[in-house]
Structure formats: structure tokens, C-alpha cells
Design an enzyme around this catalytic site. Sequence first.
Site, PDB file in Angstrom:
ATOM      1  N   ASP A 106      -4.004  -3.089  17.829  1.00  0.00           N
ATOM      2  CA  ASP A 106      -2.550  -3.234  17.735  1.00  0.00           C
ATOM      3  C   ASP A 106      -1.966  -4.381  18.828  1.00  0.00           C
ATOM      4  O   ASP A 106      -2.703  -5.067  19.758  1.00  0.00           O
ATOM      5  CB  ASP A 106      -1.858  -1.814  17.999  1.00  0.00           C
ATOM      6  N   ASN A 139       1.048  12.157  21.146  1.00  0.00           N
ATOM      7  CA  ASN A 139       2.005  12.499  20.049  1.00  0.00           C
ATOM      8  C   ASN A 139       0.758  12.460  18.822  1.00  0.00           C
ATOM      9  O   ASN A 139       1.023  12.566  17.522  1.00  0.00           O
ATOM     10  CB  ASN A 139       2.897  11.840  19.681  1.00  0.00           C
ATOM     11  N   HIS A 157      -1.190   9.770  17.910  1.00  0.00           N
ATOM     12  CA  HIS A 157      -1.177   8.403  17.346  1.00  0.00           C
ATOM     13  C   HIS A 157      -2.399   7.898  17.561  1.00  0.00           C
ATOM     14  O   HIS A 157      -3.247   8.194  18.731  1.00  0.00           O
ATOM     15  CB  HIS A 157      -0.197   7.369  17.806  1.00  0.00           C
ATOM     16  N   GLU A 207       2.010   5.851  14.488  1.00  0.00           N
ATOM     17  CA  GLU A 207       2.797   6.993  15.040  1.00  0.00           C
ATOM     18  C   GLU A 207       3.101   8.003  13.853  1.00  0.00           C
ATOM     19  O   GLU A 207       3.265   7.866  12.625  1.00  0.00           O
ATOM     20  CB  GLU A 207       4.218   6.555  15.584  1.00  0.00           C
TER      21      GLU A 207
HETATM   22  C1  F6R Z   1      -4.111   1.021  22.459  1.00  0.00           C
HETATM   23  C2  F6R Z   1      -3.783   1.863  21.473  1.00  0.00           C
HETATM   24  C3  F6R Z   1      -3.213   3.720  21.780  1.00  0.00           C
HETATM   25  C4  F6R Z   1      -3.907   4.215  23.004  1.00  0.00           C
HETATM   26  C5  F6R Z   1      -3.378   5.371  23.009  1.00  0.00           C
HETATM   27  C6  F6R Z   1      -3.575   5.996  24.359  1.00  0.00           C
HETATM   28  O1  F6R Z   1      -4.497  -0.064  21.729  1.00  0.00           O
HETATM   29  O2  F6R Z   1      -4.143   1.822  20.010  1.00  0.00           O
HETATM   30  O3  F6R Z   1      -3.516   4.403  20.646  1.00  0.00           O
HETATM   31  O4  F6R Z   1      -5.330   4.323  22.774  1.00  0.00           O
HETATM   32  O5  F6R Z   1      -1.752   5.322  23.511  1.00  0.00           O
HETATM   33  O6  F6R Z   1      -3.507   5.195  25.614  1.00  0.00           O
HETATM   34  P1  F6R Z   1      -3.968   5.568  26.998  1.00  0.00           P
HETATM   35  O7  F6R Z   1      -5.429   5.122  26.997  1.00  0.00           O
HETATM   36  O8  F6R Z   1      -3.227   4.410  28.101  1.00  0.00           O
HETATM   37  O9  F6R Z   1      -3.777   6.782  27.353  1.00  0.00           O
END
Ligand code: F6R
Length: 246
Positions: A72, A141, A143, A148
Amino acid sequence: MIHTRLHSNKQSAAQAVAREIADLIKIRSKSGKPTVLGLATGSTPLPLYAELIRLHREEGLSFRSVLTFNLDEYEGLGADHPQSYRFFMEANLFRHLDIPAANIRIPDGLAKDAARHCADYEAALRDAGGLDLQILGIGRNGHIGFNEPPSAIDSRTRRITLDALTRRDNAVFFGDSTQIPQGALTMGVATILEARRVELLAFGEGKAEIVARALNETPSAVCPATWLQHHPACTFHLDAAAARDL
Ligand code: F6R
């Protein structure tokens, strides 16, 4: 079914996953095949990237035959923006490896025609032969990537509006929460599920509740990580804190 693997800490989880990636690269490059990796950003994969850099520097692991597709990117942020995922990947991984620049793909947050760009991204992934292994973190959440809630099982790479919780959680990186983009481009759930292997990493008690939901709830768009229950080869790599509610 999702397999869970408990590690004594995030460093040992990172070592185990890095070793799997290294073995995959070696096996495939021996028979002249590229390795196609799906990569994540955020704080979770940082120890993994540090370990891959160490394997490159100290054990001569080469990434010349590796192709990467990131999950992403924030909408509106270019490669020179310090909070863009392109910038993050360069700083924390790519610039330390021998991976050719042409082998790296990250959705372009500045794409003028996002729908077209996302369709091209899917096509490039297909042309590369699909993902051999996808690295994931998980949002509180549920994702995966920036899928999302609600995100359908058949969703593809697309533009998405970020959830309020995601914007709050990621505010730390931006200093001022008003600077966080409203949207992002993300690979879809279907795109992720087509990876031949999925390795999800989750560390710390802040992830305990969502890890338990992802493993135990009936799969639905409300908690997109639950869709991983349909994947034939998905492992959750956890430390004790993230596994607290299991
Ligand atoms: C990042 C991504 C997100 C993160 C998630 C957890 O490329 O796709 O799904 O893996 O938001 O983020 P952290 O690792 O910062 O807790």
C-alpha cells in the site's frame, strides 16, 4: 486454516521469517527463477527488514533475483515525502540490499488515475507470476494492507478511505494528525489471498485482541484479517503479548 507460531520475542520471530525468505530465494534462484515477495510497512516488519539486511551483509544473501510488490501507499504522498511508504522502504530495506530498482513496485500515491494505476498494479503482479510469499502486519481494526473494514473477500487493488482508528494509530509518524492523508491505495483481500504463502507478524499487547478476533471470528468483511482463515498456508508469528488472548 491459520497456523500460529509463538516466538520468545520479535527478534526471534524476525529471524525465523527472514530464514524462510532466504531459503525460498536460494531454492528458486538455483533453478533460475525469481522470487516474488509482497512487503508491508509500519513498525512491525522493522526487525525482519533489519535481519534481511544482516543476512545480505554478513551471509551474502543476494536479492538480485527478487521482485517486490508493496501492499500500500498513502494517497497524495510521493517518494520524497518522509512519511510515504516508498520513502520508508528505501530507508529501511531497499537501499541496503542489492535489489535492482526495476524489481521494486509500490503503488504510486501520486497516480493521476488511481483506478487505472491499481489495475496496472494487479496486471504487473500477474505478469510476475503472482506472490510467492506475502508479509503482513495487522491493524487494530483488523485491516491487512489498508483493507479497512468493511473489505470484501474479492476486493482488488484500489483506492480506499482510511478508517479513523488507522489515522489515529498512524498519527505518531506524522507529528500532526491533520497531516495524515484521508486515503490510500492498497492491494485487495483477493490479491493477498492469492499469495502462495502468507506470513503475518504481530507483536505487543496492543495487537492481542485483534489477533484473537482474526483467528476465532467467522470470516467476514467486518474484520478483513479473518479472510486469512481461507488461506491454505498462512502463519501468524506472535510474541507472548500478542498471543495473550488465545
Ligand atoms: C502497512 C500495512 C498495515 C500495517 C498495520 C500495522 O503496509 O499494510 O496493514 O501492517 O497497520 O501497522 P504497525 O506494524 O505499525 O502496527
